[in-house]
Design an enzyme around this catalytic site. Structure first.
Site, PDB file in Angstrom:
ATOM      1  N   PRO A  93      16.013  40.772 125.051  1.00 34.00           N
ATOM      2  CA  PRO A  93      15.417  39.788 125.953  1.00 34.00           C
ATOM      3  C   PRO A  93      15.362  40.262 127.399  1.00 34.00           C
ATOM      4  O   PRO A  93      16.360  40.705 127.969  1.00 34.00           O
ATOM      5  CB  PRO A  93      16.351  38.589 125.793  1.00 34.00           C
ATOM      6  CG  PRO A  93      16.838  38.698 124.392  1.00 34.00           C
ATOM      7  CD  PRO A  93      16.975  40.176 124.134  1.00 34.00           C
ATOM      8  N   CYS A  94      14.174  40.204 127.981  1.00 33.28           N
ATOM      9  CA  CYS A  94      13.940  40.833 129.278  1.00 33.28           C
ATOM     10  C   CYS A  94      14.211  39.909 130.459  1.00 33.28           C
ATOM     11  O   CYS A  94      14.162  40.340 131.604  1.00 33.28           O
ATOM     12  CB  CYS A  94      12.501  41.341 129.358  1.00 33.28           C
ATOM     13  SG  CYS A  94      11.251  40.046 129.222  1.00 33.28           S
ATOM     14  N   GLN A  95      14.497  38.641 130.205  1.00 31.24           N
ATOM     15  CA  GLN A  95      14.641  37.700 131.313  1.00 31.24           C
ATOM     16  C   GLN A  95      15.630  38.135 132.389  1.00 31.24           C
ATOM     17  O   GLN A  95      15.343  37.975 133.570  1.00 31.24           O
ATOM     18  CB  GLN A  95      15.027  36.300 130.796  1.00 31.24           C
ATOM     19  CG  GLN A  95      13.901  35.547 130.125  1.00 31.24           C
ATOM     20  CD  GLN A  95      13.681  35.952 128.693  1.00 31.24           C
ATOM     21  OE1 GLN A  95      14.303  36.890 128.201  1.00 31.24           O
ATOM     22  NE2 GLN A  95      12.794  35.269 127.990  1.00 31.24           N
TER      23      GLN A  95
END
Length: 374
Positions: A93-95
């Protein structure tokens, strides 16, 4: 070479990365994804992966399970062994790293799901791995210090406050488990995707093989003997839709979009209407190019987002008074037209927007596949 090379997809989403790798010659034998609609999408399109296409938290998954699932997909009488899987892929997850998120520290990657990606690679021992992430990872500090607390009179930045400190942790963890790393920033438009989308790609090699990032197949101006970037018109040329799926605009948005032509945005509205159209955003900083944006036919699309109907990331059709439809976003992300997405319209937008463009994944996969034919 065993044919085809085997892969396992972590953080598989709607299968964009894995689908591109299939087109490059790999076979996916197991996957991990936690989002219910995304795994139903995979099961609909790849029934042989139904066993692993169930919602599950990667923190609760071990390599033994994935290798056993791979053995069953291949109809072996045993699980796959560590080292028998050729490629593990994923985009944790890149958040935490995204420049579109809250400005500031990203936190130590060693406390994130990235470490489960590392844990499973270490246990599965693939010959190669691929990790995709947003460009913000290249410059993100682990801990952000406010700009008004820097400079004269303040202590020097600590190592974890410096730009790129998160990247250094990521690279150190990849090397710690015995992989040589090649990484860089790729633009999907350079690989035949009709969309400007920049992502960081990491390729890890267990045996120290010098696998490079793929050379571009397209060029913005069509120079260097390459074809020109593909445009929105190219992407949608053969798409037929009798009843497009989309989230309709409110009348308050439509009253302004009606005044705009293809390739225009809020700055092309009559000056006296701009403050009312923009509301509080009118006095905020930044280019705000996504507000009331009608896409241009003769350019690649901007980055497909998870909500193409949102005010700040508007992706209005060049002619129709609506945002891009599900199938239009699907085409721009270079999914095959027969790929079926499960879920509500909002869920389908999210699955497509979060995906790695299929043609970009194919280009990366083809470069790695060459190593298996040597």
């Amino acid at each position: 070479m065993r044919s085809p090379p085997l892969s396992i997809g972590l953080f598989a989403g709607a299968f964009g990365l894995d689908l591109g790798l299939e087109q490059a010659g790999f076979q996916t034998v197991s996957l991990v994804e936690n989002e219910p609609d995304a795994v139903k999408t995979i099961a609909l399109n790849r029934p042989h992966l139904t066993e692993s296409a169930i919602p599950r938290d990667i923190r609760q998954v071990d390599a033994v399970t994935l290798l056993a699932e791979g053995g069953r997909v291949l109809n072996l009488s045993r699980p796959l062994h560590p080292g028998e899987v050729d490629l593990v892929t994923g985009d944790p997850p890149c958040q935490p790293f995204s420049t579109a998120g809250k400005r500031g520290s990203v936190g130590d990657p060693r406390g994130s799901l990235f470490m489960d990606f590392i844990r499973l690679i270490e246990a599965i021992q693939p010959r190669f791995f691929i990790m995709e992430n947003v460009r913000g990872l290249l410059s993100a500090p682990i801990r952000h210090r406010s700009h008004n607390q820097r400079g004269t009179g303040f202590a020097p930045l600590e190592p974890d406050e410096k730009a790129g400190s998160a990247l250094q942790v990521v690279l150190a963890e990849m090397r710690r488990i015995g992989y040589q790393i090649n990484y860089g920033l790729l633009n999907a438009a350079d690989y035949g995707v009709p969309q400007v989308r920049q992502r960081v790609i990491f390729i890890g090699s267990r045996e120290g093989e010098a696998v490079t990032l793929p050379q571009p197949t397209h060029h913005r101006e069509g120079l260097q003997g390459l074809p020109q970037w593909r445009t929105l018109k190219d992407a949608l040329a053969n798409l037929q839709e009798d009843a497009p799926e989309y989230v309709p605009y409110s009348e308050s948005r439509l009253q302004y979009l009606r005044l705009l032509k293809a390739g225009q945005n809020w700055r092309n509205l009559p000056p006296e209407l701009q403050p009312a159209a923009m509301g509080g955003a009118y006095h905020s900083g930044g280019g705000k190019v996504g507000f009331y944006r009608r896409l241009a036919w003769d350019e690649p699309a901007p980055t497909i987002t998870t909500s193409p109907h949102q005010k700040a990331t508007d992706m209005c059709h060049p002619e129709a008074l609506r945002p891009l439809s599900i199938r239009e976003c699907q085409a721009i992300q270079t999914f095959p037209q027969d790929w079926i997405f499960h879920g509500s319209i909002t869920s389908k937008y999210r699955q497509i927007g979060n995906a790695v463009p299929v043609l970009l994944a194919k280009a990366i996969g083809e470069n790695i596949y060459k190593a298996f034919s040597l």
